[in-house]
Design an enzyme around this catalytic site. Structure first.
Site, PDB file in Angstrom:
ATOM      1  N   HIS A   1       5.401   4.940  -1.034  1.00 45.32           N
ATOM      2  CA  HIS A   1       4.478   4.065  -1.756  1.00 45.32           C
ATOM      3  C   HIS A   1       3.077   4.674  -1.871  1.00 45.32           C
ATOM      4  O   HIS A   1       2.442   4.606  -2.916  1.00 45.32           O
ATOM      5  CB  HIS A   1       4.414   2.719  -1.032  1.00 45.32           C
ATOM      6  CG  HIS A   1       3.510   1.733  -1.662  1.00 45.32           C
ATOM      7  ND1 HIS A   1       3.923   0.861  -2.640  1.00 45.32           N
ATOM      8  CD2 HIS A   1       2.199   1.478  -1.463  1.00 45.32           C
ATOM      9  CE1 HIS A   1       2.916   0.109  -3.011  1.00 45.32           C
ATOM     10  NE2 HIS A   1       1.851   0.460  -2.316  1.00 45.32           N
TER      11      HIS A   1
ATOM     12  N   HIS B   1       4.636  -5.439  -7.288  1.00 46.87           N
ATOM     13  CA  HIS B   1       4.798  -6.077  -5.981  1.00 46.87           C
ATOM     14  C   HIS B   1       6.219  -6.627  -5.913  1.00 46.87           C
ATOM     15  O   HIS B   1       6.429  -7.807  -5.648  1.00 46.87           O
ATOM     16  CB  HIS B   1       3.748  -7.169  -5.761  1.00 46.87           C
ATOM     17  CG  HIS B   1       3.036  -7.015  -4.453  1.00 46.87           C
ATOM     18  ND1 HIS B   1       2.594  -8.064  -3.715  1.00 46.87           N
ATOM     19  CD2 HIS B   1       2.707  -5.909  -3.740  1.00 46.87           C
ATOM     20  CE1 HIS B   1       2.007  -7.613  -2.609  1.00 46.87           C
ATOM     21  NE2 HIS B   1       2.064  -6.310  -2.611  1.00 46.87           N
TER      22      HIS B   1
END
Ligand SMILES: Nc1ncnc2c1ncn2[C@@H]1O[C@H](COP(=O)(O)OP(=O)(O)O)[C@@H](O)[C@H]1O
Ligand SMILES: [Mg+2]
Lengths: 81, 234, 749, 81
Positions: free
Chosen positions: C55, C104
Site C-alpha cells: 500500500h 478504501h
C-alpha cells in the site's frame, strides 16, 4: 473513580423510527416474539471523587439541561456498582 | 443606512460563508460572528446558519446552544432583534428554547438532499415580509435530523397564533420536490416566536439566491430582502 | 519487556524479530539489516514494515506507473506532478487546482460505514496538505450483485458513510458511480475523490527543511485503532503486556476534520507553515519519514510528547497507528506561538513533537532513549521494487472469441421496446438518486452542476465565473475483455463527460483496482491497463497527476474485473455557459455526433438481456474523442447547444431516456440511414454524444461539424411525453420513469 | 411481557467522538469532575412470553449479529425487573 450511567430514551408518545426500523427487521432475520423496540442513548460518565448525593444531584441537573432534551426525552441516572 | 447582519460560526458550521454571500447579495453588510465572542458588536440581525455544529453529536444544536455568543443572541432576541435559524440554526433555536419543539431523526432515517417545495404561510414575520402569504417556493433541503416535533397543545397554539411560517407541500410528485421529507408533524418546515422576530426553518434559503447555482432558482433571496427592508425602515 | 533501544539492538544482533508476522519478506528484512548495519529495533521494524508494504511502497506497481511520467504529454498546466500528496494543475487567473482519487476498498467490506467515511476523510486531508481548500468530493463505488443479500449490508453502509463524513465536512458531492457486478461480491470498491482550490503562491509541499524548525503534530489524539490497517500486523507480536488485539478498523470524526480544515487554511493564510503532511496510511511512520526524506536535513522526534487517547500504547504502536484526523507541520521557531494560538482557537490539539536537524538521520526518542536511527529515504522512498512476472492469461483468447455478435437480437419493435425498458431499469443503468439524495450537493454555494449530470461543475471564482468540471469513469467489463483498451475507454468516457458540460479537459487522476499482483494474469491486466492509460493520456494531452493503486482485491483465487477508474479534471472559463443534460424544451433538434458501429462486446445490453461477457470492447479512437470534445466546447462557447449528454453504458437510448426524464419532455427519434434500430439504440461505440440544439442553430452547428470532419446525424426532435422510435415503439415517460427510478429503491427497501 | 435491555458501547480502544464532544462541553457548562464520557446505544426490547435461558440466548445472538457491530462495539444484555 466511580461510573455513573445516564440513560436517555424518547418519551413513550414520541415516534421512534430507529427503534421501529430495528423491530421491523427482526422477523426477517429470524427473531420472533419481540413486540416493541425503542432505541435510546446511554452515557457512561467517569466521576472523579465520591458519588454522594450532591454529586448525583449535579449529574441529574446535567442530564436535565444537557444530556437529555426534556421536550422529547426522559432520562434515568444510575450509579454503576 | 446599510443593515448589518451577523452570521454566526460555531465549530462545525458549514453554511456560514454561503449565508454571508446571500446577505451581501441582498444588499446588507455581512458581519461574521464567532461562537466564543459574547460581544456581537453593532449588528441589527443575526443568522444562525446550517451545518453540523459540534458534529451534531449528542443532539443537533445541543452543544452550540450553550456557547457565549448564544447568551447574547438569546438576550437580543427577547429584546426584538430579528434572528433566523436555518437547519442547524433552527435546531439551535429550539434547543435554546427561543422556539418551541424539537427536531428528531428523519422518519426515513437517511440524510435527504433535495429541491423542496414549501408554502410560505405568513408574511407577518421579520424574515418573510417580501413573500405573499400562501406563496409557493422551492429551495434546497438537506438534513438528517429534520423531523419537527412538539406536543399537540404547542402545535395547536402555533397554528392558532399564525406561527407556522413554512409548510412542506405534501401532495405532489416527489421528483418535483413535493412531499414531507422527514416526517415533520403537520408538515411544518419552519416556525416563528410570538413576536415574529425569531424564525427557524429546515430548508436553506441561502442556497437559492443565484440563478446559476444549486437549483438555479432565487426563491430564497426574499428572506434577506425582507429583513433588510424592515431594518432600514425602522 | 524492556524497551528495544538502538543501543540494545546493536548489542543483541541475534534477537529474534517478528518480521514475517509484520509482512516483510526475508530478503527485505536482510536489506533493513544492511541499511542499518545492525538489526532494527522494534520501532524501526514497525516503520519499515508499514512503509514497505504494498500500500505505501507501491512495490509491485511502480515499475509500471513510471510510464505516467515517461509518457507525460507536454503541458504548462502541471504545477506539481506525481509524487506529492496530489498533483496541482494551473487553471488560469492565478488559480491552481489539486485533485486525487483514492481507494478504501478492504476496510469498507469489513465495516462499510466507517470504511467509507474514513476513505473520504483521508483523501480530503491529502488535498488539504497541498495548501488547497477542498471544494468537492466524488465517490465511484462498486458492489456485488444488486440482489445479493450482502449488498444490502454493504451498499447502505458505504453510502451512509460517504454522506455522513462528506456532508458533515461541508463538501458538496458532485458525482461518482454506482456499479453492480458479482465480481465485486467479496470486494466492493470504494474509491473517493477530492478536489481543492488555491492560488499558485499557496501551494505547499511535504518536506521538512531548515534545521531548528519545529515539527508539530496537530488534530486528533493518537489511539490504538487502525494499527495494521495497511500492513498485516498482528499486534500481539509486540508486547504481551499491552492491550489485547487492536482492531484494524478506525472510526472517523468528521467534526474534528472540519476543524482541521478551517484551522489549517488559517495557518496557510498567515504563512505559518514551511512543510506539511497529512497522516494517513502508516501514520506517524509515514509522515515523519516522508517529510524528512523530502527535506534537506534530518529530524528528531520525542515520541512521548505525542498526545494519546490510550496511555498504554507502545512506541511501536504509536508509530503505526492510523488514527484519523491528524496532520504534521514543519514550522519556524518564531511562528510556533501563533501556530498554537490558531489551533487553540479552533479547538485543535497541537503539540511540538520534534525538530528538523542538521544531520541526515531520522531519530526518534522514547523517554530519553533512542529507539529509531534511520536514513529517512530508506524508509520512505527507497523501499523494495518488484518486477513481478506477468503473462496474458490463457483464457483471454477464448473470452475474446466469445463474441457478442452471435447473441439473439430483438425480433421486432415489441421485443425492442421490452429490452429498452429492461436495460433502462437494470440496476447499473437505473437512476442512482437513492444514493445521491443522501449527499449534500449544495453546500458551499458554488455547485453549478452535480449528479446526474455528465460531470460535476463547481464555480471557483464568483467574481469571474471561472469553474472546474470533474467526471470519474471506469468499466471493469470492458477492461476484462481487453485491459489496454478498457483503461483507454475509461479515460475517454471521463474526458467526454467533462467536455459534454462545456469544459476543457486538462488532467487525470486514477485509481487502479486490481486483484493479486502475485497472479501473473492479474499483473498482466495491470501492466496492460497502465500502458493503455499512459498512452491514452499522451494522445489526449492530459497528464496523470497522481492516483492510487489498490491490489489484492480478490476472494480466494477469484480476482475482481480489472477496474481502472479514471478521473478527468477540466476547466471552464465561464460557468454560465455550462451545458446541462436535460432536454428542457419542446422542439429542440436532436443530433447524434460520432460514428455508430455494431459494437456490443461488454455492453449493458449483453449483460442485461443475455448475462453475457465476451468478445471485444468498443474500438477507441482518441483523435475522435479530441475532435468531439472540441465541438462540444465550441458549441457551448458559441451558444449553439442547449443540452448535451455523452453516450456510454446502454447506448443512445439510455442517454436519450436520461435527458428526457431530466427535462420532463419526450423525444421522437428516427433511425438514421445506414443503421438498424437495434444498433442505433444499443450500440456502445465510443466517441459519441447526443446534443439538443435550437432549430435556429442547426445549420451553424452542423456546418461546424462538417468543416471539422465530425459525423453528425439528425436523429429526432424533443416532443411529446414519450420516447418514440418511429416505426418501432413508443414508451411513455411515466413508464420509463417508473422503471428507471424505481429499481434501486426497490432493491434496497 | 418482560423488558430486556441491550446496551451497546464502542469498544474501549475505539475513538468515541460523541462522548468526547460531550466531555469537552461539560466544563464550559460548569460541570467539573467528569474525567471521561462514553456514549452508546440502549435498546429496550419488549419480549412476548417468558424470558428464559433460551430466549436470552436468542437475544444475545440478535445483539451480536444485528444490534451491535462487534467489529467496533461491545454489548451487554440485561433483563429489566
Ligand atoms: N456514488 C455516486 N455519488 C455521486 N454521484 C453519482 C454516484 N453514482 C452515480 N453518480 C452520478 O450519477 C450520474 C450517472 O452516473 P453514470 O451513469 O455512471 O454516469 P456516466 O455514464 O455519465 O459516467 C452521474 O452524474 C454520476 O456522477
Ligand atoms: Mg455521462
Amino acid at each position: 473513580m466511580a461510573r455513573v450511567v445516564v440513560d436517555v430514551m424518547l418519551k413513550p408518545e414520541i415516534l421512534d423510527p430507529q427503534g421501529q426500523a430495528v423491530q421491523r427487521a427482526l422477523p426477517r432475520l429470524g427473531f420472533a416474539g419481540i413486540s416493541d423496540v425503542r432505541q435510546g442513548k446511554r452515557f457512561e460518565l467517569e466521576v472523579e471523587g465520591p458519588v454522594d448525593d450532591a454529586a448525583l444531584a449535579r449529574i441529574r441537573e446535567m442530564a436535565e439541561t444537557f444530556l437529555a432534551n426534556t421536550v422529547i426525552e426522559d432520562f434515568d441516572v444510575k450509579v454503576e456498582s | 443606512m446599510t443593515a448589518r447582519i451577523g452570521v454566526v460560526t460555531f465549530p462545525g458550521t458549514l453554511d456560514d460563508r454561503d449565508t454571508q454571500r446571500a446577505v451581501t447579495l441582498a444588499g446588507a453588510e455581512a458581519v461574521p460572528l464567532w461562537h466564543r465572542d459574547k460581544d456581537v458588536g453593532q449588528v441589527d440581525a443575526v443568522v444562525l446558519p446550517g451545518g453540523f455544529s459540534y458534529g451534531d453529536y449528542l443532539r443537533a444544536g445541543a452543544i452550540s446552544r450553550f456557547s457565549p455568543v448564544m447568551a447574547t443572541v438569546i438576550e437580543q432576541a427577547h429584546a426584538g432583534m430579528p434572528v433566523l435559524g436555518i437547519c442547524n440554526g433552527f435546531q439551535v433555536l429550539c434547543e435554546a428554547h427561543l422556539l418551541p419543539g424539537a427536531m428528531l431523526r428523519n422518519t426515513g432515517l437517511h440524510f435527504v438532499c433535495r429541491d423542496q417545495k414549501l408554502r410560505v404561510e405568513t408574511s407577518a414575520t421579520a424574515w418573510t415580509a417580501d413573500y405573499a402569504a400562501g406563496e409557493e417556493i422551492s429551495i434546497p433541503l438537506k438534513n438528517i435530523d429534520g423531523r419537527y416535533t412538539a406536543d399537540e397543545r404547542t402545535l395547536d397554539e402555533l397554528e392558532a397564533e399564525g406561527r407556522v411560517v413554512f409548510r412542506y407541500l405534501a401532495d405532489g410528485e416527489a421528483a418535483e420536490g413535493y412531499g414531507n421529507p422527514n416526517g415533520s408533524l403537520r408538515d411544518i418546515a419552519g416556525i416563528s416566536n410570538a413576536a415574529g422576530n425569531v424564525v427557524g426553518l429546515m430548508p436553506h434559503p441561502e442556497h437559492a439566491v443565484e440563478p446559476l447555482i444549486g437549483t438555479g432558482r432565487t426563491d430564497g433571496l426574499a428572506f434577506f430582502t425582507s429583513v433588510i427592508k424592515k431594518l432600514v425602515s425602522a | 519487556m524492556s524497551l528495544d533501544t538502538v543501543k540494545h539492538a546493536a548489542e543483541t544482533p541475534d534477537a529474534a524479530q517478528p518480521w514475517k508476522e509484520l509482512g516483510l519478506k526475508e530478503d527485505e528484512y536482510e536489506r533493513i539489516r544492511e541499511i542499518l548495519d545492525r538489526r532494527p529495533t522494534g520501532a524501526e521494524l514497525a516503520m519499515y514494515s508499514v512503509m514497505w508494504s504494498e500500500h505505501c511502497s507501491y512495490k509491485s506497481s511502480k515499475v509500471h506507473l513510471k510510464q505516467f511520467g515517461e509518457k507525460a504529454p507536454q503541458t504548462d498546466a502541471l504545477l506539481v506532478g506525481i509524487g506529492e500528496n496530489a498533483g496541482v494543475v494551473d487553471v488560469g487567473q492565478g488559480y491552481a487546482v489539486t485533485f486525487k482519487i483514492e481507494s478504501h476498498n478492504h476496510p469498507s467490506y469489513i465495516e462499510p460505514y466507517q470504511g467509507a467515511a474514513t476513505g473520504v476523510g483521508g483523501i480530503v486531508r491529502d488535498i488539504l496538505a497541498m495548501g488547497a481548500r477542498p471544494v468537492a468530493v466524488m465517490d465511484p463505488l462498486r458492489f456485488g450483485a444488486a440482489d445479493h443479500p450482502d449488498t444490502k449490508r454493504v451498499l447502505p453502509g458505504v453510502v451512509a458513510g460517504v454522506g455522513g463524513y462528506g456532508n458533515c465536512l461541508g463538501l458538496p458531492n458532485i458525482g461518482g458511480e454506482v456499479v453492480f457486478d458479482p465480481c465485486y461480491q467479496g470486494n466492493p470498491l470504494v474509491n473517493a475523490l477530492c478536489v481543492g482550490v488555491m492560488k499558485h503562491e499557496d501551494i505547499h509541499l511535504a518536506k521538512a527543511s531548515g534545521a531548528g524548525n519545529k515539527v508539530i503534530l496537530y488534530g486528533a489524539r493518537t489511539g490504538g485503532d487502525g494499527i495494521g490497517g495497511v500492513s498485516v500486523l498482528a499486534s500481539e507480536t509486540f508486547d504481551a503486556t499491552g492491550p489485547s488485539r487492536r482492531p484494524a478498523v478506525q472510526v472517523g470524526d468528521p467534526f474534528q476534520e472540519k476543524l482541521l480544515i478551517e484551522c489549517t487554511l488559517k495557518l496557510f493564510a498567515e504563512k505559518l507553515v514551511t512543510g506539511i503532511q497529512d497522516l494517513g496510511g502508516a501514520g506517524l511512520s509515514c509522515a515523519t519519514s516522508e517529510l524528512a526524506s523530502a527535506g534537506s536535513g534530518g529530524m528528531r522526534v520525542e515520541l512521548d510528547t505525542v498526545p494519546l487517547r490510550d496511555a498504554t500504547l507502545s512506541p511501536e504502536e504509536i508509530l503505526m497507528s492510523e488514527s484519523q484526523e491528524r496532520m504534521c507541520a514543519i514550522v519556524e521557531p518564531d511562528k510556533v506561538d501563533r501556530f498554537l494560538e490558531i489551533c487553540e482557537k479552533w479547538d485543535v490539539i497541537a503539540t511540538v513533537i520534534g525538530e528538523v536537524t542538521e544531520g541526515t538521520r531520522l531519530e526518534i526518542f522514547w523517554h530519553g532513549e533512542q529507539i529509531v536511527d534511520v536514513p529517512p529515504r530508506s524508509v520512505a522512498h527507497e523501499g523494495p521494487t518488484y518486477h513481478r512476472p506477468y503473462a496474458r492469461p490463457d483464457w483471454q483468447d477464448a473470452l475474446q472469441a466469445d463474441s457478442a455478435d452471435k447473441l439473439a437480437r430483438p425480433a421486432d419493435g415489441d421485443e425492442l421496446r421490452a429490452q429498452v425498458l429492461r436495460v433502462v431499469s437494470s440496476p447499473n443503468q437505473a437512476s442512482k438518486a437513492w444514493v445521491t439524495d443522501q449527499y449534500d450537493r449544495f453546500v458551499q454555494g458554488n455547485t453549478v452542476l452535480a449528479q446526474p449530470e455528465d460531470s460535476g461543475v463547481v464555480r471557483i471564482d464568483p467574481g469571474t465565473n471561472l469553474g472546474v468540471a470533474l467526471a470519474t469513469d471506469g468499466n471493469g467489463r470492458f477492461a476484462k475483455l481487453d485491459p489496454y483498451t478498457g483503461a483507454q475507454l475509461a479515460l475517454a468516457e471521463a474526458y467526454r463527460n467533462v467536455a459534454a458540460t462545456g469544459a476543457k479537459p486538462l488532467a487525470v487522476s486514477d485509481c487502479l483496482n486490481f486483484g493479486s499482483p502475485e497472479d501473473p494474469a492479474v499483473m498482466w491486466q495491470f501492466a496492460e491497463a497502465t500502458r493503455g492509460l499512459a498512452d491514452g493520456c499522451l494522445a489526449l494531452g492530459t497528464p496523470v497527476t497522481g492516483g492510487n493503486v489498490s491490489l489484492y482485491n480478490q476472494t480466494g483465487d477469484a480476482a475482481i474485473h480489472p477496474t481502472p477508474v479514471v478521473a478527468v479534471l477540466g476547466v471552464i472559463d465561464d460557468v454560465t455557459r455550462r451545458t446541462p443534460m436535460a432536454f428542457a424544451e419542446q422542439g429542440q433538434l436532436l443530433l447524434l455526433l460520432g460514428d455508430t458501429r455494431p459494437e456490443f462486446g461488454g455492453s449493458a445490453w449483453s449483460q442485461v438481456v443475455h448475462d453475457h461477457l465476451g468478445g471485444l470492447p468498443p474500438v477507441v479512437d482518441l483523435e475522435r474523442e479530441r475532435l468531439l470534445a472540441e465541438i462540444l466546447i465550441s458549441g457551448s462557447r458559441d451558444g449553439m447547444i442547449d443540452a448535451a449528454h455523452d453516450l456510454s453504458d446502454g447506448g443512445l437510448v439510455q442517454a436519450v431516456t436520461e435527458s428526457c426524464l431530466r427535462g420532463g419532455h419526450g423525444a421522437r427519434l428516427v433511425v438514421p440511414d445506414g443503421l438498424d434500430a437495434f444498433t442505433f439504440l444499443f450500440s456502445e461505440s465510443a466517441g459519441r454524444a447526443v446534443v439538443a440544439v435550437p432549430r435556429s442553430e442547426e445549420l451553424r452547428f452542423t456546418d461546424m461539424c462538417g468543416a471539422r470532419g465530425l459525423p453528425v446525424a439528425r436523429i429526432g426532435v424533443v416532443d411529446g411525453d414519450a420516447v418514440e422510435v418511429q416505426g418501432e415503439f413508443a414508451i411513455p415517460l411515466a413508464e420509463l420513469r417508473a422503471g428507471y427510478e424505481g429499481t434501486i429503491p426497490g432493491l434496497l427497501a
